[in-house]
Design an enzyme around this catalytic site. Structure first.
Site, PDB file in Angstrom:
ATOM      1  N   ARG A 262       0.842  -1.189   0.000  1.00  0.00           N
ATOM      2  CA  ARG A 262       0.000   0.000   0.000  1.00  0.00           C
ATOM      3  C   ARG A 262       0.881   1.244   0.000  1.00  0.00           C
ATOM      4  NH1 ARG A 262      -4.692  -1.723   4.405  1.00  0.00           N
ATOM      5  NH2 ARG A 262      -5.349  -3.619   3.299  1.00  0.00           N
ATOM      6  N   ARG A 277       2.331   0.914  10.235  1.00  0.00           N
ATOM      7  CA  ARG A 277       1.837   1.371   8.934  1.00  0.00           C
ATOM      8  C   ARG A 277       2.974   1.292   7.923  1.00  0.00           C
ATOM      9  NH1 ARG A 277      -2.893   3.920   8.165  1.00  0.00           N
ATOM     10  NH2 ARG A 277      -3.056   4.392  10.383  1.00  0.00           N
ATOM     11  N   GLU A 349      -6.392  -1.377  15.496  1.00  0.00           N
ATOM     12  CA  GLU A 349      -7.058  -2.329  14.599  1.00  0.00           C
ATOM     13  C   GLU A 349      -6.084  -3.414  14.140  1.00  0.00           C
ATOM     14  OE1 GLU A 349      -7.914  -3.125  10.172  1.00  0.00           O
ATOM     15  OE2 GLU A 349      -7.852  -0.986  10.631  1.00  0.00           O
ATOM     16  N   SER A 352     -10.296  -6.247  10.117  1.00  0.00           N
ATOM     17  CA  SER A 352     -11.508  -5.553   9.703  1.00  0.00           C
ATOM     18  C   SER A 352     -12.307  -6.512   8.846  1.00  0.00           C
ATOM     19  CB  SER A 352     -11.142  -4.292   8.916  1.00  0.00           C
ATOM     20  OG  SER A 352     -12.268  -3.479   8.687  1.00  0.00           O
ATOM     21  N   ARG A 391       0.878  -6.859  12.544  1.00  0.00           N
ATOM     22  CA  ARG A 391       0.271  -6.267  13.738  1.00  0.00           C
ATOM     23  C   ARG A 391       0.122  -7.308  14.848  1.00  0.00           C
ATOM     24  NH1 ARG A 391      -3.561  -1.093  12.471  1.00  0.00           N
ATOM     25  NH2 ARG A 391      -2.075  -0.073  11.063  1.00  0.00           N
TER      26      ARG A 391
END
Length: 427
Positions: A262, A277, A349, A352, A391
């Site tokens: 990403r 991130r 998070e 999701s 994560r």
């Protein structure tokens, strides 16, 4: 993608749904565009019908030896041919204009989704486990990893730039162990089929899974026009593209561990320290393809499957339902699972899980059919993290850290770690 027929029949409902998402009303412009397209299609059809009729009349005129009438009809057919070519080109333009307008509309939230502006309006559903009492001031994962000599951001930046990490030694093995553990759980106990998909996809796959055109800037593109996947959701979901699936064989449940890429466009200044991130990260994905009647039940199953990963690892987490303003573009309802990070003293998070209805299926023409029926209908698709491996590594490091900087390996991972029970700095 939303159904233009539904929009024509429910313009107020569309605008109300967009308002819930914090977006402007769109129905009047879409209906006008659709009416213009349908009117033009009608004109093109009338031209086609007249050309067909005139062509038949030429034969009758020739049979009756009326050369003047035949010549006049031939001239009319030639003119109609030119008009049809121009009309068909215009029809393609109008089709593309409507398709583009529909492709940037977000999905319609379910009525049960809480209305809100941002993450502050998300609603907690449950908490599982307790925050650990470590007995000392906990460190963040990057402090632990660098002190162990197994997490290197400086060398990664030299070769790739910011937002990359090099893991080494037992910490690299721990990340691998987490992915293997998750895949074994999802395939062995949750009934998923493991898939090893391409990491590069074409425009059709990215569009079909609602990543294009809206999110093009968030993806990495190769020089030959393909896209690095932002998540395995893209190839796993697109496996159903153009298919007509037997309803008695649904749901189809897939899982995959892949690298994900990403650009993190718009995230400047956010989570610049550590691995939270990254431009490249590992994730175990869950994707379901099912019938409209079972998709909400499947959503609960998927969320429970992701939660099971954290429960087995002994991690404290909470599950929240996202409000309309915080929900993803293609989702009708989303549960976020947020793991507790002692070093940050915050929930973050880690998964999701979203139900998309037929939003993606319409884009990629994925359908299903009951046994004995001729009629088909669009499938419903769901996707979720089961879970983000990087994560999860962060969560293990921060929750299982010891006062001396070592990290205890959770029982569930020791088999995958060759029996290693503690990660500590070596001389």
């Amino acid at each position: 993608m939303l159904d233009i027929k539904w929009i024509r029949e429910n313009p107020a409902a569309l605008d109300a749904a967009l308002k819930k998402r914090g977006a402007e009303a769109q129905s009047s412009g879409l209906v006008a565009l659709d009416e213009a397209r349908r009117s033009h299609v009608g004109m093109v059809q009338a031209l086609q019908e007249r050309r067909n009729a005139a062509s038949k009349e030429i034969g009758k005129a020739m049979a009756s030896k009326d050369q003047a009438a035949a010549d006049a009809l031939k001239a009319e057919v030639a003119k109609l041919k030119d008009e049809l070519q121009a009309g068909e080109a215009k029809e393609r333009e109008l089709d593309e204009e409507l398709k583009l307008a529909l492709s940037v509309l977000p999905n319609i939230p379910l009525d049960e989704v809480p209305v809100g502006a941002d993450e502050a309006d998300n609603v907690e559903v449950r908490k599982v486990g307790e925050k650990p009492d470590l007995g000392f001031e906990p460190k963040e994962h990057f402090e632990l990893g660098e002190a162990l000599g197994m997490m290197d951001f400086e060398r990664a930046a030299k070769m790739a730039g910011a937002r990359f990490t090099i893991l080494s030694g037992p910490l690299a093995r721990l990340e691998r162990a987490l992915g293997q553990f998750m895949l074994d759980l999802h395939t062995g106990e949750h009934g998923c089929t493991e898939v090893n998909p391409p990491l590069l996809v074409n425009d059709a796959a990215a569009y079909g899974t609602d990543k294009l055109p809206k999110f093009g800037e968030e993806l990495f593109r190769t020089t030959d026009g393909r896209w690095l996947i932002p998540t395995a959701e893209v190839p796993l979901t697109y496996m159903a593209a153009g298919e007509i699936l037997a309803e008695d064989e649904l749901p189809k449940r897939y899982t995959a561990q892949t690298a994900c890429f990403r650009s993190e466009a718009g995230s400047a200044g956010r989570d610049t320290r550590g691995m939270l991130r990254q431009h490249q990260f590992s994730k175990v994905e869950l994707v379901s393809v099912t019938t409209p009647e079972t998709s909400l039940e499947e959503h609960e199953w998927m969320t429970a499957s992701a939660e099971a990963v954290l429960t087995r690892l002994g991690l404290h987490f909470r599950t929240v339902v996202l409000c309309t303003g915080d929900m993803g573009f293609g989702a009708r309802k989303t549960y976020d699972i947020e793991v507790w990070l002692p070093g940050q003293k915050a929930y973050r998070e880690i998964s999701s899980c979203s139900v998309c209805g037929d939003f993606q299926a319409r884009r990629m023409n994925a359908r299903c059919r009951k046994a004995g029926d001729k009629a088909t209908r669009f499938v419903h698709t769901l996707n979720g993290s089961g879970v983000a491996v990087g994560r999860a590594l962060i969560a293990i490091m921060e929750n299982y850290q010891n006062a001396d900087g070592s990290i205890t390996v959770p029982e569930a991972l020791r088999f995958y770690m060759g029996g290693l029970s503690k990660i500590e700095k070596t001389a």
